[in-house]
Motif scaffolding. Sequence first.
Motif, PDB file in Angstrom:
ATOM      1  N   LYS A  81     -30.078  18.518  -7.708  1.00  0.00           N
ATOM      2  CA  LYS A  81     -30.362  17.077  -7.774  1.00  0.00           C
ATOM      3  C   LYS A  81     -30.819  16.813  -8.833  1.00  0.00           C
ATOM      4  O   LYS A  81     -31.738  17.326  -9.622  1.00  0.00           O
ATOM      5  N   LEU A  82     -30.481  15.595  -9.520  1.00  0.00           N
ATOM      6  CA  LEU A  82     -30.821  15.195 -10.941  1.00  0.00           C
ATOM      7  C   LEU A  82     -31.607  13.908 -10.896  1.00  0.00           C
ATOM      8  O   LEU A  82     -30.990  12.841  -9.959  1.00  0.00           O
ATOM      9  N   TYR A  83     -32.763  13.951 -11.107  1.00  0.00           N
ATOM     10  CA  TYR A  83     -33.434  12.541 -11.110  1.00  0.00           C
ATOM     11  C   TYR A  83     -33.741  11.817 -12.384  1.00  0.00           C
ATOM     12  O   TYR A  83     -34.005  12.475 -13.577  1.00  0.00           O
ATOM     13  N   GLU A  84     -33.693  10.587 -12.419  1.00  0.00           N
ATOM     14  CA  GLU A  84     -33.691   9.964 -13.614  1.00  0.00           C
ATOM     15  C   GLU A  84     -35.086   9.333 -14.081  1.00  0.00           C
ATOM     16  O   GLU A  84     -35.500   9.818 -15.292  1.00  0.00           O
ATOM     17  N   SER A  85     -36.131   9.418 -13.206  1.00  0.00           N
ATOM     18  CA  SER A  85     -37.207   8.893 -13.220  1.00  0.00           C
ATOM     19  C   SER A  85     -38.270  10.051 -14.051  1.00  0.00           C
ATOM     20  O   SER A  85     -38.389  11.169 -13.326  1.00  0.00           O
ATOM     21  N   GLY A  86     -38.833   9.907 -15.080  1.00  0.00           N
ATOM     22  CA  GLY A  86     -39.924  10.903 -15.684  1.00  0.00           C
ATOM     23  C   GLY A  86     -41.017  11.269 -14.694  1.00  0.00           C
ATOM     24  O   GLY A  86     -41.761  12.209 -15.019  1.00  0.00           O
ATOM     25  N   ALA A  88     -40.625  11.520 -11.528  1.00  0.00           N
ATOM     26  CA  ALA A  88     -40.206  12.154 -10.002  1.00  0.00           C
ATOM     27  C   ALA A  88     -40.619  13.606 -10.063  1.00  0.00           C
ATOM     28  O   ALA A  88     -40.921  14.138 -10.982  1.00  0.00           O
ATOM     29  N   THR A  89     -40.760  14.030  -8.930  1.00  0.00           N
ATOM     30  CA  THR A  89     -41.092  15.455  -8.528  1.00  0.00           C
ATOM     31  C   THR A  89     -39.799  16.097  -8.283  1.00  0.00           C
ATOM     32  O   THR A  89     -39.139  15.759  -6.921  1.00  0.00           O
ATOM     33  N   TRP A  90     -39.217  16.862  -9.125  1.00  0.00           N
ATOM     34  CA  TRP A  90     -38.075  17.698  -8.847  1.00  0.00           C
ATOM     35  C   TRP A  90     -38.382  18.827  -7.999  1.00  0.00           C
ATOM     36  O   TRP A  90     -39.192  19.502  -7.871  1.00  0.00           O
ATOM     37  N   ASP A  91     -36.991  18.850  -7.050  1.00  0.00           N
ATOM     38  CA  ASP A  91     -37.305  20.124  -6.175  1.00  0.00           C
ATOM     39  C   ASP A  91     -37.033  21.469  -6.913  1.00  0.00           C
ATOM     40  O   ASP A  91     -36.550  21.546  -8.066  1.00  0.00           O
ATOM     41  N   ALA A  92     -37.531  22.679  -6.440  1.00  0.00           N
ATOM     42  CA  ALA A  92     -37.845  23.703  -7.285  1.00  0.00           C
ATOM     43  C   ALA A  92     -36.389  24.139  -7.510  1.00  0.00           C
ATOM     44  O   ALA A  92     -36.178  24.826  -8.673  1.00  0.00           O
ATOM     45  N   SER A  94     -33.467  22.531  -8.063  1.00  0.00           N
ATOM     46  CA  SER A  94     -32.966  21.584  -9.289  1.00  0.00           C
ATOM     47  C   SER A  94     -33.701  21.832 -10.652  1.00  0.00           C
ATOM     48  O   SER A  94     -32.952  22.101 -11.560  1.00  0.00           O
ATOM     49  N   ARG A  95     -34.931  21.959 -10.511  1.00  0.00           N
ATOM     50  CA  ARG A  95     -35.905  22.315 -11.608  1.00  0.00           C
ATOM     51  C   ARG A  95     -35.425  23.423 -12.452  1.00  0.00           C
ATOM     52  O   ARG A  95     -35.519  23.505 -13.543  1.00  0.00           O
ATOM     53  N   GLY A  96     -35.404  24.576 -11.495  1.00  0.00           N
ATOM     54  CA  GLY A  96     -35.204  25.946 -12.102  1.00  0.00           C
ATOM     55  C   GLY A  96     -33.957  26.028 -12.816  1.00  0.00           C
ATOM     56  O   GLY A  96     -33.607  26.581 -13.911  1.00  0.00           O
ATOM     57  N   LEU A  97     -32.712  25.298 -12.157  1.00  0.00           N
ATOM     58  CA  LEU A  97     -31.422  25.564 -12.607  1.00  0.00           C
ATOM     59  C   LEU A  97     -31.628  24.543 -13.991  1.00  0.00           C
ATOM     60  O   LEU A  97     -31.002  25.168 -15.121  1.00  0.00           O
ATOM     61  N   VAL A  98     -32.208  23.303 -14.221  1.00  0.00           N
ATOM     62  CA  VAL A  98     -32.066  22.737 -15.150  1.00  0.00           C
ATOM     63  C   VAL A  98     -32.773  23.373 -16.553  1.00  0.00           C
ATOM     64  O   VAL A  98     -32.465  23.452 -17.775  1.00  0.00           O
ATOM     65  N   ARG A  99     -33.972  23.973 -15.988  1.00  0.00           N
ATOM     66  CA  ARG A  99     -34.702  24.699 -16.962  1.00  0.00           C
ATOM     67  C   ARG A  99     -34.025  26.128 -17.618  1.00  0.00           C
ATOM     68  O   ARG A  99     -34.137  26.266 -18.848  1.00  0.00           O
ATOM     69  N   LYS A 100     -33.076  26.634 -16.792  1.00  0.00           N
ATOM     70  CA  LYS A 100     -32.300  27.770 -17.136  1.00  0.00           C
ATOM     71  C   LYS A 100     -31.520  27.222 -18.584  1.00  0.00           C
ATOM     72  O   LYS A 100     -31.137  27.687 -19.433  1.00  0.00           O
ATOM     73  N   MET A 101     -30.633  25.994 -17.896  1.00  0.00           N
ATOM     74  CA  MET A 101     -29.557  25.424 -19.030  1.00  0.00           C
ATOM     75  C   MET A 101     -30.269  24.819 -20.255  1.00  0.00           C
ATOM     76  O   MET A 101     -29.554  24.887 -21.172  1.00  0.00           O
ATOM     77  N   TRP A 102     -31.393  24.066 -19.976  1.00  0.00           N
ATOM     78  CA  TRP A 102     -31.766  23.468 -21.057  1.00  0.00           C
ATOM     79  C   TRP A 102     -33.508  23.828 -21.233  1.00  0.00           C
ATOM     80  O   TRP A 102     -34.276  22.850 -20.701  1.00  0.00           O
ATOM     81  N   PRO A 103     -33.939  24.772 -21.869  1.00  0.00           N
ATOM     82  CA  PRO A 103     -35.368  25.434 -21.630  1.00  0.00           C
ATOM     83  C   PRO A 103     -36.174  24.218 -22.284  1.00  0.00           C
ATOM     84  O   PRO A 103     -37.381  24.420 -21.896  1.00  0.00           O
ATOM     85  N   GLN A 104     -35.968  23.595 -23.010  1.00  0.00           N
ATOM     86  CA  GLN A 104     -36.701  22.320 -23.581  1.00  0.00           C
ATOM     87  C   GLN A 104     -36.546  20.978 -23.163  1.00  0.00           C
ATOM     88  O   GLN A 104     -37.159  20.219 -23.478  1.00  0.00           O
ATOM     89  N   PHE A 105     -35.952  20.839 -21.813  1.00  0.00           N
ATOM     90  CA  PHE A 105     -35.826  19.778 -21.138  1.00  0.00           C
ATOM     91  C   PHE A 105     -37.004  18.885 -20.629  1.00  0.00           C
ATOM     92  O   PHE A 105     -38.092  19.696 -20.414  1.00  0.00           O
ATOM     93  N   ASN A 106     -37.171  17.667 -21.132  1.00  0.00           N
ATOM     94  CA  ASN A 106     -38.240  16.834 -20.967  1.00  0.00           C
ATOM     95  C   ASN A 106     -38.363  16.249 -19.705  1.00  0.00           C
ATOM     96  O   ASN A 106     -37.771  15.193 -19.448  1.00  0.00           O
ATOM     97  N   PHE A 107     -38.860  16.852 -18.345  1.00  0.00           N
ATOM     98  CA  PHE A 107     -38.833  16.371 -17.148  1.00  0.00           C
ATOM     99  C   PHE A 107     -39.596  14.790 -17.087  1.00  0.00           C
ATOM    100  O   PHE A 107     -39.213  14.181 -16.241  1.00  0.00           O
ATOM    101  N   ALA A 108     -40.368  14.870 -18.123  1.00  0.00           N
ATOM    102  CA  ALA A 108     -41.410  13.498 -17.902  1.00  0.00           C
ATOM    103  C   ALA A 108     -40.630  12.353 -18.664  1.00  0.00           C
ATOM    104  O   ALA A 108     -41.093  11.210 -18.402  1.00  0.00           O
ATOM    105  N   LEU A 109     -39.516  12.497 -19.088  1.00  0.00           N
ATOM    106  CA  LEU A 109     -38.754  11.494 -19.801  1.00  0.00           C
ATOM    107  C   LEU A 109     -37.818  10.674 -18.861  1.00  0.00           C
ATOM    108  O   LEU A 109     -37.213  11.328 -18.247  1.00  0.00           O
ATOM    109  N   ASP A 110     -38.023   9.320 -19.073  1.00  0.00           N
ATOM    110  CA  ASP A 110     -36.898   8.710 -18.339  1.00  0.00           C
ATOM    111  C   ASP A 110     -35.588   8.618 -18.659  1.00  0.00           C
ATOM    112  O   ASP A 110     -35.324   8.611 -20.053  1.00  0.00           O
TER     113      ASP A 110
END
Length: 293
Positions: A81-86, A88-92, A94-110
Motif C-alpha cells: 500500500k502506498l500512501y500519499e498523505s504525509g 497517513a499511518t502506514w501499515d507495517a 508496506s512501511r518496512g518494504l519502502v524503508r528497505k528500498m528507499w532507506p531515506q524515504f520521508n514518510f511525513a512528506l505529502d
Amino acid sequence: MQKRSPKAPSASQHNRSAFTLIELMIVIVIILILIGLLIPAVGAVRLRAQQSQVRSEIANLDTALTSFKTDFGIYPPSYIKLYESGSATWDAHSRGLVRKMWPQFNFALDKDINNDGDVNDVFTLNAGECLVFFLGGVWDVTGKTPNGFSKNPANPFAIATGGTNRRGPYFEFDNSRFTDIDSDTAAEYKDAFPGQQIPYMYFSSYDGRGYRSSELPSIPALGIAMTNVYHQGDPSPSASLGPAYKSKSYQIISAGADGQLGTGGNYDPDKNFPAGRTVESDNITNFSNGSLK
C-alpha cells in the motif's frame, strides 16, 4: 473453291474431355484435403511463435527484475500500500518494504503519486500491478508513460517530465497492452497473445521468506481464482503441496493463449494436469522452458 466440312469430334476426343473433368474434380479434392491439413499446421506454427514471444518477454522481465534488485536491494513485493498523505499511518508491511528500498524515504512528506492534484489517495498494489509499478515507476506528467523513480532519496515518487535524474524504467512496456482488470486505476500488463485479457501475474517470495496466499488474485468475473502459486509435486488432487518453484525469488505467470490461469498448485513436468486443471497446461512461466505442458 470447295469448302471442307468441319470434322466431327472423334470418340476418343469425347472421352478425353470427360476424363479431363474427372481430373479437375480430383485435383480440387486433393487441394481441399491439403488445405485441411495445412490450416492446423499453420495455426500450430503461429501458436509456437506467439509462445516464443511470451517466453522471450518473460526472460526480459527477469532481467529487469534483477536490475531492480541491484538498485534497491530486494525484488519488488507483490503486495503493498502506498500512501500519499504525509500524515497517513502506514501499515507495517508496506512501511518496512519502502524503508528497505528507499532507506531515506520521508514518510511525513505529502506525495501526489498519480499527479491528480491532491495527496489523499491510497494505492493498494497487488500481483500484476506491482510488476508494472516497480519496473515502470511513476507515470510522467502526461500520465501516459512510466518514467522510473526520482533519485531524490526522500521522495522517489516525485513526478517528472522526462528521464533526467531518474532510476528506471527497468522494462520497456508497450503502452497498448496496459490494462486495469480491477478498475482501481493501477495498471497491469497483458502478454502478447492476441485478444489476451488476463495480465501477467507476479508473486514475490520476499527473498525466501515465503509466498503469501493472501496475495493470490480472485476475480470470478474474469475466471481468475488462483489458490496457490506453483509447487513441485504430483498434481493429483490428493497430493500434498511440495516446495514452491523459485522459492528464493518470484514467479511470473502468463495465462497462455486460452486466457485462463487456473488454480495453481503442484506441477510436475512429467505428469498431466488432472481434470479441472487442464486449462493450466498452456500457462507460461519463468520456471519452465515452454508452456507447462
